[in-house]
Enzyme design. Sequence first.
Site, PDB file in Angstrom:
ATOM      1  N   HIS A   1       0.789  -1.161  -0.063  1.00 42.04           N
ATOM      2  CA  HIS A   1       0.102  -0.131   0.060  1.00 42.04           C
ATOM      3  C   HIS A   1       0.815   1.220  -0.187  1.00 42.04           C
ATOM      4  CE1 HIS A   1      -3.573   2.353   0.962  1.00 42.04           C
ATOM      5  NE2 HIS A   1      -2.901   3.127   1.754  1.00 42.04           N
TER       6      HIS A   1
ATOM      7  N   HIS B   1      -9.926   2.680   0.657  1.00 43.49           N
ATOM      8  CA  HIS B   1     -10.296   2.331   1.784  1.00 43.49           C
ATOM      9  C   HIS B   1     -10.776   0.949   1.908  1.00 43.49           C
ATOM     10  CE1 HIS B   1      -9.140   4.007   6.366  1.00 43.49           C
ATOM     11  NE2 HIS B   1      -7.996   4.211   5.390  1.00 43.49           N
TER      12      HIS B   1
END
Length: 757
Positions: free
Chosen positions: A44, A90
């Site tokens: 990420h 998210h």
Amino acid sequence: MSSPEPLHRALGLTDSELESIREVLGREPNSLELALYGVMWSEHCSYKSSRIHLRRLPTEAAHVLVGPGENAGVIDAGDGIAVAIRIESHNHPSAIEPYQGAATGVGGILRDVFTMGARPLAVMDPLFFGELNDARQRWLVEGVVSGISGYGNSVGVPTIGGELTFDDCYASNPLVNVLCCGALPTERLVLGVASGVGNLAVLLGSSTGRDGIGGVSVLASAGFDGADGAESLDDAKRPSVQVGDPYEEKRLIEACLALLDEKLVVGIQDLGGAGIVCATSETAARGGVGMDVDVTAIPLREAGMAPFEIMTSESQERMLAIITPENWDAVAQLCEKWEVRASIVGHVVEPTIDENGRKVAMLRVRHGFDGEVLAEVPASSLADEAPLYERPMARPASLDATVADDPSDDEPIGSPNDDLLDLLLDPAWVYRQYDSQLFLNTVVGPGRDAALLRLAGPGLPYSERGIALSTDSNPRWCALDPRAGTALTVAESVANLACVGATAKAVVNCLNFGNPEHPEVMWQLSESIDGMTEACVGLGLPVIGGNVSLYNESGGLDIDPTPVVGLLGVIDSLVAPPPGWAWHEGDDIVLVGTRHANSPYRFPLGGTRWATRRGRRGGHVPHFDAETLAAAIDFVVGEIAAICAGNPSDVTAVHDVGGGGLAVALAEIVAVSGLGADVVELESHAELFAEFPGRFVMGTNDVDAFMARADLAGVPVARLGVVGGRDLRIGSMVNVGVDDVTSRRRGALGESLAALG
């Protein structure tokens, strides 16, 4: 009895990555240093599987002030105003805790934008869930929507649009993408760079807790084990999800913008994924200076936190500001005014000289500013030098057979009336949860082709300009041909901006894919990036930022490739609203743009909503043709922009032909206007529901003048029919009442959710 897992593997680092860390440090790393690398070298944070592919995207244009690599991309919108834009995901946190996962996604994207000096003006939310046929999907939908509305409404930023997609491939991996844009006077633009030896690193905002440790940085860098999504509910993973406080965020926004207006800040950086270690290492690396951080100076909300927890926590509503020592008193007073905590947690220091005489910007974690050094690593090795993986790629072995199973070859089955009603879905239930009118700048809000805002706000120079925003995706196309599907998605988004009179200026992307360790997924990602490159080059658009979300899989099953594009457009004069979807009795209906697809089929049904609803997921995707698309889009932009500038026009309605095809576009205008239409016989049943971009349904009260302008522009136009009556009639194939169309479109989503109790 099995031996315990080595620490580096528990932190998500591979054996080869551990060896790379040893080479960087020239020694064995300690446990804190391993934790720092574990979060910063996560998928990420480091994009270690995607960076080599992302480099192919075009990123430059004369109006681009800040491109990829900063917290948000920024363009010059004219009149002394810059616009910042960013999109993030998210996904994994929202699968575990939908309310807080979505809420903190909004909080994070807001900070990305005001970090640049911009006041956030609007949020958009592309959302993807499984089919609404079980209670868990209802829980996810309602939790995510509540989280977005609860945070956005409270912090005072309108949510003005987005997308809502339901497909079984997202049942265990919902996607929650959030886009934010903001505006600033161009002179207030600031970057996340540390500079000036002796300057102070000041932590602003909330205290640091254990919520969010290993949140997006680690949680989003692995798939879920459970094929049924049950692991998404595992209580052990809930501490990895951050907890947000929108009221703290609102105070933080005002304090940070005031600090920038008073020119009290040298550099500023959001604390997002990987928390303090990310902010300190990135600002130090960009500035080429060292940074000493005192873990004992960081305000904590929990006792007994270890240094690795303090440095990697992703607690929300925090910013790192670099200031000069002489400005500390003024900064402290201003923060006190806004009731925002401010703490000196670090010092900018000279870079270290290595054995080869080179300057190295070191990040040191200390116990006390003059105390023991707990960790010492080159800042650039954390921020910029994660391993780059050229992972194996392979075209899916079954793809040829899937594409060959083309629904365009089928004879029509069933009732076109029922097919049309089945495809109508209005996300109004979602948008009713959001405040879309905060700031009173919203000219076109949720539910239309694109959102349109006046470019106005506190501290901005006066301007008549407007900005338009659209988010688009088409995983159905991308599953069949990720390259063409992504290119066509960009074109679709540009067409949406045209419907509100805006010229596209910049692209941001959120690339949602499965496990990068699967060669098929890496092939999809690479092809998608090439498709985006082709479209952006062909249409003259820079990509100024983005996000990559990988490991969206459960039980070894990957989601369909889901690149989401966000488009930012500018309109030079916005003194009147665009016509929208409200045609009038007696208007002529015209189709602008090529009537036939550049495809093996004149009216392709492969990858359409119509085919997917029938379980047919194969077929061919149309080809991307920049020249043909650009001509139609430019013509529509000119027509609608003239109306927005206050000029008289014969154009009464405009709508892009998108998901669901021509029949759905006509039905949506019918539902909004309350007026029926009598449309000519189409060439085939497939023309009702075929999907390819570059077509617009428009209404006009002077069809001869309209068609003459289109002919002069070299754009094809076909007269489809006339507005009037209480029915939507499309030749001999469709005949449905206006009331049926309206009630179905307005009630479909709410009824589906209510049916689950």
